[in-house]
Design a protein around this motif. Structure first.
Motif, PDB file in Angstrom:
ATOM      1  N   HIS A  33       0.785  -1.255  -0.053  1.00 16.25           N
ATOM      2  CA  HIS A  33       0.086  -0.191   0.202  1.00 16.25           C
ATOM      3  C   HIS A  33       0.830   1.209  -0.017  1.00 16.25           C
ATOM      4  N   VAL A  34       0.965   2.040  -1.258  1.00 19.11           N
ATOM      5  CA  VAL A  34       1.657   3.025  -1.278  1.00 19.11           C
ATOM      6  C   VAL A  34       0.967   4.446  -0.673  1.00 19.11           C
ATOM      7  N   VAL A  35       1.886   5.139   0.173  1.00 25.19           N
ATOM      8  CA  VAL A  35       1.317   6.505   0.257  1.00 25.19           C
ATOM      9  C   VAL A  35       2.117   7.327   0.074  1.00 25.19           C
ATOM     10  N   SER A  36       1.974   8.274  -0.910  1.00 22.07           N
ATOM     11  CA  SER A  36       2.975   9.196  -1.673  1.00 22.07           C
ATOM     12  C   SER A  36       2.535  10.466  -1.247  1.00 22.07           C
ATOM     13  N   VAL A  37       3.694  11.016  -0.468  1.00 21.43           N
ATOM     14  CA  VAL A  37       3.493  12.205   0.016  1.00 21.43           C
ATOM     15  C   VAL A  37       5.039  12.898   0.094  1.00 21.43           C
ATOM     16  N   GLY A  38       5.431  13.981   0.403  1.00 24.07           N
ATOM     17  CA  GLY A  38       6.621  14.488   0.443  1.00 24.07           C
ATOM     18  C   GLY A  38       7.626  13.797   1.552  1.00 24.07           C
ATOM     19  N   THR A  39       8.851  13.999   1.444  1.00 20.81           N
ATOM     20  CA  THR A  39       9.987  13.300   2.417  1.00 20.81           C
ATOM     21  C   THR A  39       9.809  13.672   3.636  1.00 20.81           C
ATOM     22  N   GLY A  40       9.515  14.781   3.966  1.00 19.08           N
ATOM     23  CA  GLY A  40       9.062  15.149   5.289  1.00 19.08           C
ATOM     24  C   GLY A  40       8.139  14.738   5.987  1.00 19.08           C
ATOM     25  N   LYS A  41       6.939  14.634   5.259  1.00 18.05           N
ATOM     26  CA  LYS A  41       5.840  13.741   5.753  1.00 18.05           C
ATOM     27  C   LYS A  41       5.951  12.485   5.901  1.00 18.05           C
ATOM     28  N   ALA A  42       6.559  11.697   4.847  1.00 17.28           N
ATOM     29  CA  ALA A  42       6.861  10.400   5.149  1.00 17.28           C
ATOM     30  C   ALA A  42       7.636   9.883   6.005  1.00 17.28           C
ATOM     31  N   LEU A  43       8.511  10.617   6.441  1.00 20.82           N
ATOM     32  CA  LEU A  43       9.160  10.150   7.687  1.00 20.82           C
ATOM     33  C   LEU A  43       8.561  10.473   8.867  1.00 20.82           C
ATOM     34  N   LYS A  44       7.806  11.445   8.996  1.00 26.10           N
ATOM     35  CA  LYS A  44       6.907  11.807  10.063  1.00 26.10           C
ATOM     36  C   LYS A  44       5.858  10.440  10.331  1.00 26.10           C
ATOM     37  N   LEU A  45       5.297  10.025   8.999  1.00 26.92           N
ATOM     38  CA  LEU A  45       4.365   8.819   9.110  1.00 26.92           C
ATOM     39  C   LEU A  45       5.277   7.748   9.807  1.00 26.92           C
ATOM     40  N   ALA A  46       6.308   7.459   9.271  1.00 25.18           N
ATOM     41  CA  ALA A  46       7.243   6.325   9.755  1.00 25.18           C
ATOM     42  C   ALA A  46       7.469   6.610  11.230  1.00 25.18           C
ATOM     43  N   GLU A  47       7.806   7.750  11.590  1.00 26.61           N
ATOM     44  CA  GLU A  47       8.164   7.883  12.941  1.00 26.61           C
ATOM     45  C   GLU A  47       6.931   7.837  14.054  1.00 26.61           C
ATOM     46  N   ASN A  48       5.865   7.873  13.526  1.00 23.84           N
ATOM     47  CA  ASN A  48       4.566   7.869  14.397  1.00 23.84           C
ATOM     48  C   ASN A  48       4.030   6.288  14.167  1.00 23.84           C
ATOM     49  N   GLY A  49       4.630   5.454  13.332  1.00 25.19           N
ATOM     50  CA  GLY A  49       4.556   3.972  13.369  1.00 25.19           C
ATOM     51  C   GLY A  49       3.283   3.643  12.241  1.00 25.19           C
ATOM     52  N   ASP A  50       3.001   4.779  11.449  1.00 25.98           N
ATOM     53  CA  ASP A  50       1.708   4.777  10.790  1.00 25.98           C
ATOM     54  C   ASP A  50       2.088   3.938   9.335  1.00 25.98           C
ATOM     55  N   VAL A  51       3.391   3.814   9.038  1.00 29.73           N
ATOM     56  CA  VAL A  51       3.662   2.848   7.969  1.00 29.73           C
ATOM     57  C   VAL A  51       4.890   1.844   8.401  1.00 29.73           C
TER      58      VAL A  51
END
Length: 277
Positions: A62-80
């Motif tokens: 499941h691909v979530v396409s966002v900017g790098t900053g948002k992608a890293l924030k999603l990962a930091e929050n455990g959402d991906v």
């Protein structure tokens, strides 16, 4: 009504239905969440290569396409479960903070400064991106910025910092808050300049009418890295599948798939030399 309820229970107890329910649950559990940049999505790269991994691994990405900053924030929050981004400094900080593990180089391309054929700032043919940005600011030619904390916007901001210029809020500097494809479309409609990754520019070139005006500056190098979210921080993430994707993208099969992605015969991404091992 009780008879209907008992009938449903008897139906649910049939081996075939139970097997279907178990199989459905297994399929749902086999989804890998990948946060990535709009460039890898807008260019069509992921649509071209991810199905090969899915078939090999038996997992749905499941691909979530966002900017790098948002992608890293999603990962930091455990959402991906895994991120594929292009901001090496931020990637290293992300790993150092304990949010991710297993970072590897995947591929690279470059940024290009694009604009209208009329080139009102007179930057065409240059190889010095800072000099070109200085000319754009001096002439107050319209420039469309991503404005979305993407790797591309971070690179652009780095250029302005090196020039000692504060352009945020300037009437000629438009912060779009959009992905790369949308920004290129806006720049084409507004006859403005913008900084773009080459892959997305080539994909959108025909519909925008923008030209590459500055390219080849070593400061425009654009590497991509992939990182699994830390299982120590989020034990529930699909770490095994995340590492399987990392292994595949950096394997001979994944590297071949990336190299084979050539819309209109032009390579848009180049695999990083195999120095991850």
């Amino acid at each position: 009504m009780p008879h209907v309820f008992l009938s449903v229970l008897r139906l649910a107890a049939t081996p075939a239905l139970l097997l279907m329910l178990v199989f459905s649950s297994a399929i749902e559990a086999r989804e890998l969440r990948l946060a990535t940049t709009t460039s890898t999505d807008n260019s069509g790269l992921l649509r071209a290569i991810v199905p090969q991994f899915e078939q090999t691994r038996g997992v749905k990405v499941h691909v979530v396409s966002v900017g790098t900053g948002k992608a890293l924030k999603l990962a930091e929050n455990g959402d991906v479960d895994v991120v594929l981004v292009h901001d090496r400094r931020a990637e290293d900080a992300f790993v150092a903070a304990g949010h991710g593990v297993g970072r590897r180089d995947v591929m690279y391309n470059d940024f290009v400064l694009v604009g209208p054929k009329s080139d009102p700032a007179g930057v065409r043919g240059g190889r010095d991106v800072l000099q070109a940005m200085r000319k754009i600011a001096a002439t107050q030619a319209r420039f469309v910025s991503r404005g979305d904390d993407s790797g591309t916007e971070r690179m652009e901001k780095g250029y302005w910092r090196q020039l000692g210029m504060a352009v945020t809020g300037a009437p000629w500097h438009v912060a779009a808050g959009q992905g790369m494809g949308e920004v290129l479309t806006m720049a084409g409609e507004m006859q403005a300049y913008t900084l773009a990754d080459r892959a997305t520019y080539v994909t959108y070139q025909a519909r925008t009418g923008l030209d590459i005006l500055v390219q080849g500056d070593p400061r425009m190098f654009n590497p991509y890295g992939i990182i699994a979210v830390s299982p120590g921080k989020y034990p529930e993430i699909h770490f095994t599948d995340a590492m399987a994707l990392i292994d595949w993208l950096t394997s001979a099969a994944g590297r071949s798939a990336i190299s084979a992605f050539r819309p209109n015969g032009e390579p848009l991404f180049f695999v990083t030399p195999d120095n991850n091992k």
